[in-house]
Write an enzyme that holds these catalytic residues in place. Structure first.
Site, PDB file in Angstrom:
ATOM      1  N   GLU A  14       0.807  -1.230   0.000  1.00  0.00           N
ATOM      2  CA  GLU A  14       0.000   0.000   0.000  1.00  0.00           C
ATOM      3  C   GLU A  14       0.838   1.278   0.000  1.00  0.00           C
ATOM      4  O   GLU A  14       0.618   2.194   0.793  1.00  0.00           O
ATOM      5  CB  GLU A  14      -0.994  -0.030   1.163  1.00  0.00           C
ATOM      6  CG  GLU A  14      -1.980  -1.186   1.051  1.00  0.00           C
ATOM      7  CD  GLU A  14      -2.911  -1.335   2.242  1.00  0.00           C
ATOM      8  OE1 GLU A  14      -2.833  -0.502   3.171  1.00  0.00           O
ATOM      9  OE2 GLU A  14      -3.716  -2.285   2.244  1.00  0.00           O
TER      10      GLU A  14
ATOM     11  N   GLU B 249      -6.413  -9.813  -3.170  1.00  0.00           N
ATOM     12  CA  GLU B 249      -7.201  -9.878  -1.931  1.00  0.00           C
ATOM     13  C   GLU B 249      -8.688  -9.735  -2.246  1.00  0.00           C
ATOM     14  O   GLU B 249      -9.411  -9.001  -1.573  1.00  0.00           O
ATOM     15  CB  GLU B 249      -6.759  -8.782  -0.953  1.00  0.00           C
ATOM     16  CG  GLU B 249      -5.290  -8.802  -0.607  1.00  0.00           C
ATOM     17  CD  GLU B 249      -4.888  -7.693   0.357  1.00  0.00           C
ATOM     18  OE1 GLU B 249      -5.768  -7.135   1.046  1.00  0.00           O
ATOM     19  OE2 GLU B 249      -3.680  -7.377   0.420  1.00  0.00           O
TER      20      GLU B 249
END
Length: 945
Positions: free
Chosen positions: A718, A819
C-alpha cells in the site's frame, strides 16, 4: 448497598492478534483467587483404576500414602517423607503437614516427578488438575512450578502440553491448579510436575486430576441454554473475576442515576490500568470446536470524564501447544448515558485447553459496567431468497434532464448557496466506461451545468432519486467533469449519493488541468431509503465546477458475462491436437474420444490463517478448490516480530508445510507495510539509523529463511496510501527494499500491492497514479515484477474494472487480484458480484491469477462476504464460485480422424482422454495443456489397445 469485590492475580502471556499489531505483553488469569493461600491437607481416598465417576481421581496414589507406587522420578531422584521417618525437609514437618515426596538431584528444569495416566483419561473430556507443591534448597525469591503432559505416539514426534504454573516461595505449600483436554488420545499420556531451576528440590504433597465434564460428543444441552454461569449476577460475583482489575457488584450507581436494564444488579470492572482490563469468566469445556456461538452483553461505561468509548467482547483461547489466540467477538460504541447491547459470533477451529470470555476496551480509568452476558449456540439463519427485480430497465438513465435539452436546469437543484446555469461546449460522446456498458447510444447534447459562487467543497448540482432506485440492482454512474480556471493544486471531484444519513461514493477523479475528465463508479442499495439524492462536489471553494451528461443506469451483468465468455475462449484457450500412436491407425480410426479437463492451471487462491488449518472441514474445502494460498497475517512483520528480537515464524512454518505438502503455491504477504498504523510501536520509536538496520534485518531474516518457498512477495504494501518508511528513511528506501529482496531471493516475483485501483473510488490509487509509481520504481532500478490489485470491491461493474486493467496492462507486467472479496447481505447478489469479478479477471489477458481474501464465515475481513457458512455449509456465493470454476474446465467429444488425430480447443491444465474402439476396448490416458497461444500437438500412446 454493600459492595462485593473480587480481584484477579495474573501472570504474563503474549497476545498474538491482528487487532493489536504491537503484540504487547498481556495478562491473563492463570492463578485463581485462592492460589496463594495455604491449602488444607487433602485426605480423600484415591480410587486407582477406572475412569467412571467424574469425581474419581485419575492419579493413582495421589497423596503418596503407598510410597512411590505408580510415580517415577524423571532423570533425578525422589523419596517420600513421612511422620514415622523422623525426617523433615527444612521447616516442613511431616508430623504437622502430612507425608510428601521430595524430588532431588535435579540437573535440568524439566526434571521432576511423573505418572503414566494413559488408560485413565478420555479424549474430548475436560480435566481439572490440582497439586500441592513447595520448593526447598538454594531458593531466592519466587520459583515457578509447572504441570505438563507428555504425549507420545510412534507415528509422530513427542508433544508437550502445558497445563498450568504457579509461583512458589521457599518451604511454603502452594496449590497449583489448571485444566486440560485432549482432542484425541495418543499412545501414551504422561503427567509430570517440573519447573524449578537445577539444584532446587521439588516437594509434592498431593496431586488430583478430576474430570470436570463429559466428552463434547456425549454432552446434550438445550439450544437456548447459555454456557455462561450466573449470567445476570443473580448469584453475586460467583464465577466472575477481574482481568487484572477489580470487579464490584452494584444495585445502582451515580446517586441512583444508573440502575440495571434488567434484573436487580450489575457488575463494574474498576481500577483499570490497561484497555484490556475488564470482567471475565472461564468457559473452558463448555464450547465445542467447529460450532458457532453468539455472545450478547448489555454494557455501558462510567467515569474518568469519558462519555463514549469502544467496548469489545473478546475470547482468549489457549491451545494444547500453549499457543495463545485472541478472538475479537464484537465491538460497540458504548456511552455513559444508557445501556447498549453488544452482540457477535465466534467459532473455535481447533481444540482448546482453556477458554476465557471477557469484556474490554475503554481507556484506563474508565469503568466497564456489565448487566448481563450470555453465550449460546447461534441459530442458523435461513438463506436469503433471490431478489425479485421487476422491469430492471438495463441501460436506462434514471436521472431527469441529464442532457439539459431545454437549456434549463429543471429537475436539478443547488446543494448550498451556489448558482447553477447551463453552458455549451462539453464532449458529445459518451465517456468510455459508459460506452462499453451501453454500446451504441445517442450522442450527448454538448450542454453542461456550470456551478459558480461555490463557498464550500460540497456545493454543486443535486437531484432527488428516492423513488427511482430498486433494491439489489447494480447501478453504473457516468459523467464528464471539469473545473474552472485559477487552480494551483490538484482538485478532487466526486459524484456522491446521500442515502438517508449514509454517504456513498459514486466515483472520484483528480483534476489538475482545464480538460474534461471521466468519472465512472457504481453503487447498490440493499434496503429501502426514506431519502436518496445524487450530487457532484469536490473542488475547493471559489472554483467553478462543470458537469456534463451525468447518467445513472442499471447494468446488465448477464450480457457482460456472455461477452466475457467469448473473450475467454479467445485468450485463455488454445488449439490442441491429440495424435494417437502405438498401434495401426486402421485399428482406431473412427474410435470415439472423450476429453475431460481435470484441473485448470489458472491460479485461483485464497487467504488462510493459522487457526483455520486446525479445522478439518476448512482444510478440505481449501485443498479441493484452490491451488494458491496467501497468509492473512502470519508473515507480516508485526506478527513475526511483535517485540524487538522476539521472532515468531512457527505459525507461518505450519501453514507453509500444509501448502507445500499439498502442492499449493504461496504468495508472501507482505515484507513491509507502508501505512503507519500497521507498524509496531517499537519500530516507530526508532531513530533513522536503527530503523534502517531493522529494515535490513527484516529482509535478511525473512528472505533467507524462506528462500525459494514463496513464488511472490508483496514488498511494501500500500505505497499509494502510506509512507512511513519513505518519510523516515528517504525516497530511495522503497527501491532498496525491492533490490535487496531480489538479491536475497532471485526466484521470487516482486509485487506492488494496493487497493481501490479498479473501482474508480479513490484518486490516490487510480490506475494512472499506480502506473506512475511503478514506472518511477523501475526507472530507479527496482525489479518490480508484478502488479497487485487487492480487489476489496463493492457493486462491481465490468467495464469499470476492465478500464483499470487495460490501463495497467500497458506496462506488460502480470496483474494479480491479490485480496478479492465482495459483500452483500443477499447471497445471490454476492454470488453475482463474485461471478463478475472472476470473469473480468479470467477474461483479461494481463491478469495471471486471483486470490480471494478468505471464504469461511467469521474469518473474513468484511461482513457478508463469505462463501461457506461457519459450520461448513456452502452458501449461494460459494456455489456460484464452484460453478464458475467448473465453467473454466474444457470438455470435448468426437472421433479419431483418418490421420489418427483428434483436434479440440481447451484451457491450459490437466486432462484425461478416454478412447473407445468399435470393439468396445477402452484406454484412459492423461496429458497436460500448456499456457501458450500457438497450437499444441500431444502424442497419446495407445499401445495395448
Amino acid at each position: 448497598m454493600k459492595r462485593f469485590t473480587v480481584c484477579c492475580f495474573s501472570n504474563k502471556i503474549h497476545k498474538n492478534g491482528d487487532r493489536n499489531p504491537d503484540k504487547k505483553s498481556r495478562e491473563s488469569m492463570e492463578v485463581s483467587r485462592k492460589d496463594n493461600e495455604e491449602p488444607e491437607k487433602q485426605n480423600n481416598n484415591n480410587v486407582a483404576s477406572i475412569i467412571g465417576s467424574d469425581r474419581t481421581n485419575v492419579i493413582v496414589n495421589h497423596d503418596f500414602s503407598s510410597g512411590m507406587h505408580s510415580w517415577h522420578p524423571n532423570c533425578c531422584e525422589a523419596f517420600v517423607v513421612t511422620a514415622e521417618s523422623n525426617v523433615s525437609h527444612g521447616v516442613l514437618d511431616p508430623s504437622k503437614c502430612g507425608s510428601y515426596v521430595v524430588v532431588k538431584n535435579r540437573k535440568e528444569t524439566w526434571q521432576g516427578l511423573e505418572q503414566d495416566i494413559t488408560n485413565r483419561v478420555k479424549p474430548c473430556s475436560l480435566y481439572k488438575v490440582s497439586a500441592t507443591v513447595a520448593v526447598s534448597g538454594p531458593v531466592h525469591g519466587l520459583v515457578e512450578v509447572m504441570a505438563t503432559l507428555k504425549l507420545e505416539s510412534q507415528q509422530s514426534q513427542t508433544n508437550y502440553q502445558f497445563i498450568a504454573k504457579t509461583c512458589v516461595f521457599k518451604e511454603k505449600w502452594v496449590r497449583l491448579e489448571g485444566m486440560f483436554s485432549l482432542p484425541s488420545l495418543p499412545e501414551k499420556v504422561v503427567f509430570y510436575l517440573e519447573g524449578p531451576s537445577p539444584g532446587i528440590d521439588l516437594l509434592i504433597q498431593s496431586v488430583t486430576i478430576h474430570r470436570e465434564s463429559e466428552p463434547e460428543l456425549e454432552r446434550v444441552t438445550a439450544e437456548d441454554e447459555t454456557i455462561v454461569v450466573n449470567p445476570n449476577f443473580e448469584d453475586g460475583l460467583n464465577n466472575w473475576s477481574g482481568r487484572s482489575c477489580k470487579i464490584v457488584l452494584h444495585d445502582s450507581m451515580a446517586d441512583g442515576k444508573i440502575v440495571p436494564e434488567s434484573g436487580k444488579v450489575f457488575a463494574s470492572a474498576t481500577e483499570r490500568t490497561q484497555n484490556w482490563n475488564g470482567i471475565q469468566q472461564e468457559i473452558t469445556g463448555k464450547v465445542q470446536r467447529k460450532r458457532v456461538y453468539e455472545a450478547t452483553a448489555v454494557v455501558r461505561i462510567y467515569g474518568n470524564n469519558v462519555t463514549t468509548a469502544t467496548v469489545q467482547a473478546t475470547l482468549w483461547v489457549q491451545n494444547p501447544n500453549q499457543r495463545d489466540q485472541y478472538i475479537g467477538i464484537s465491538t460497540v460504541q458504548a456511552t455513559d448515558k444508557e445501556w447498549i447491547h453488544l452482540k457477535g459470533k465466534f467459532l473455535l477451529n481447533g481444540s482448546a485447553s482453556r477458554v476465557v470470555i471477557y469484556i474490554e476496551g475503554p481507556p484506563p480509568g474508565t469503568d466497564i459496567l456489565l448487566n448481563s452476558l450470555t453465550v449460546k449456540h447461534a441459530e442458523k439463519i435461513p438463506p436469503s431468497p433471490p431478489p425479485s427485480i421487476e422491469n430492471p430497465a438495463f441501460g436506462v438513465n434514471i436521472l431527469t434532464n441529464s442532457h439539459l435539452s431545454d437549456d434549463t436546469t429543471n429537475g436539478w437543484f443547488s446543494l448550498g448557496n451556489c448558482t447553477l446555469s447551463v453552458a455549451e461546449g462539453s464532449p458529445r460522446i459518451l465517456p468510455p466506461m459508459a460506452r462499453d456498458s451501453l454500446g451504441a447510444h445517442e450522442r450527448l447534447s454538448g450542454r453542461y451545468i456550470l456551478v459558480t459562487n461555490r463557498t464550500q467543497t460540497w456545493m454543486g448540482p443535486a437531484q432527488m432519486i428516492t423513488d427511482k432506485l430498486k433494491l439489489f440492482l447494480t447501478y453504473q454512474i457516468s459523467v464528464w467533469v471539469k473545473v474552472g480556471s485559477g487552480i494551483n493544486s490538484p482538485q478532487n471531484v466526486n459524484v456522491a449519493l446521500g442515502i438517508d444519513s449514509q454517504w456513498v461514493n459514486g466515483g472520484q477523479v483528480e483534476i489538475n488541468d482545464d480538460r474534461w475528465h471521466e468519472i465512472g463508479g457504481s453503487f447498490r442499495i440493499e434496503k429501502n431509503p426514506s431519502k436518496a439524492l445524487v450530487y457532484v462536489q469536490g473542488p475547493s471553494s471559489g472554483i467553478d465546477l462543470m458537469v456534463a451528461g451525468l447518467q445513472i443506469f442499471p447494468v446488465d451483468r448477464l450480457a457482460r458475462i456472455k461477452h466475457l465468455k467469448r473473450q475467454c475462449d479467445k485468450i485463455r484457450k488454445r488449439d490442441v491436437i491429440l495424435k494417437f500412436a502405438g498401434v495401426d491407425s486402421s485399428k482406431f480410426s473412427g474410435a470415439s474420444v472423450r476429453v475431460r479437463q481435470i484441473r485448470n492451471s489458472f491460479p485461483v487462491g485464497t487467504c488462510i490463517s493459522r487457526s483455520n488449518i486446525d479445522n478439518e472441514d476448512f482444510v478440505d474445502f481449501f485443498l479441493k478448490n484452490f491451488n494458491w494460498a496467501v497468509f492473512a497475517n502470519e508473515l507480516k512483520w508485526y506478527w513475526t516480530e511483535p517485540e524487538q528480537g522476539k521472532l515468531n515464524y512457527q505459525d507461518a512454518d505450519d501453514m507453509l508445510n500444509l501448502c507445500s505438502s499439498n502442492n499449493i503455491e504461496t504468495r508472501g504477504h507482505c515484507i513491509f507495510w507502508e501505512v503507519q498504523a500497521t507498524v509496531q510501536q517499537w519500530i516507530q520509536n526508532m531513530n533513522q539509523t536503527d530503523l534502517n538496520n531493522a529494515v535490513q534485518n527484516r529482509l535478511t531474516d525473512l528472505l533467507n529463511r524462506y528462500k525459494g518457498k514463496f513464488k511472490h512477495y508483496d514488498v511494501n504494501n500500500e505505497m499509494l496510501h502510506g509512507s512511513f518508511y519513505q518519510d523516515k528513511l528517504g525516497k530511495d528506501i522503497r527501491v532498496n527494499m525491492f533490490k535487496t529482496a531480489h538479491q536475497l531471493d532471485p526466484s521470487a516475483t516482486l509485487f506492488v500491492n494496493d487497493y481501490h485501483i479498479e473501482d474508480g473510488c479513490d484518486p490516490k490509487s487510480c490506475p494512472e497514479k499506480y502506473t506512475e509509481q511503478i514506472l518511477d520504481l523501475q526507472e530507479k532500478g527496482a525489479p518490480v515484477g508484478g502488479i497487485g490489485i487487492q480487489g476489496h470491491i463493492d457493486s462491481p461493474v465490468g467495464p469499470i474494472v476492465c478500464s483499470a486493467l487495460d490501463k495497467l496492462g500497458i506496462l506488460g507486467l502480470p496483474i494479480w487480484f491479490t485480496e478479492l472479496d465482495v459483500s452483500s447481505v443477499n447471497e445471490h447478489i454476492r454470488a453475482d458480484d463474485l461471478e463478475v469479478m472472476m470473469w473480468e479477471a479470467f477474461g483479461h489477458p494481463a491478469v495471471e491469477g486471483i486470490m480471494l481474501w478468505g471464504f469461511w464465515e467469521l474469518f473474513m475481513s468484511r461482513d457478508n462476504s463469505h462463501l461457506v457458512n461457519a459450520e461448513g455449509d456452502v452458501n449461494e456465493a460459494g456455489k456460484r464460485f464452484l460453478a464458475v470454476k467448473k465453467d473454466w474446465l474444457s470438455h470435448a467429444n468426437g472421433h479419431i480422424d483418418q490421420n489418427g488425430a483428434f483436434p479440440f480447443r481447451g484451457y491450459s491444465g490437466n486432462y484425461a482422454v478416454e478412447v473407445i474402439t468399435t470393439s468396445s476396448s477402452k484406454v484412459l490416458k492423461t496429458f497436460g495443456v500448456d499456457k501458450e497461444d500457438s497450437s499444441q500437438v500431444i502424442t497419446v500412446d495407445l499401445q495395448g489397445l
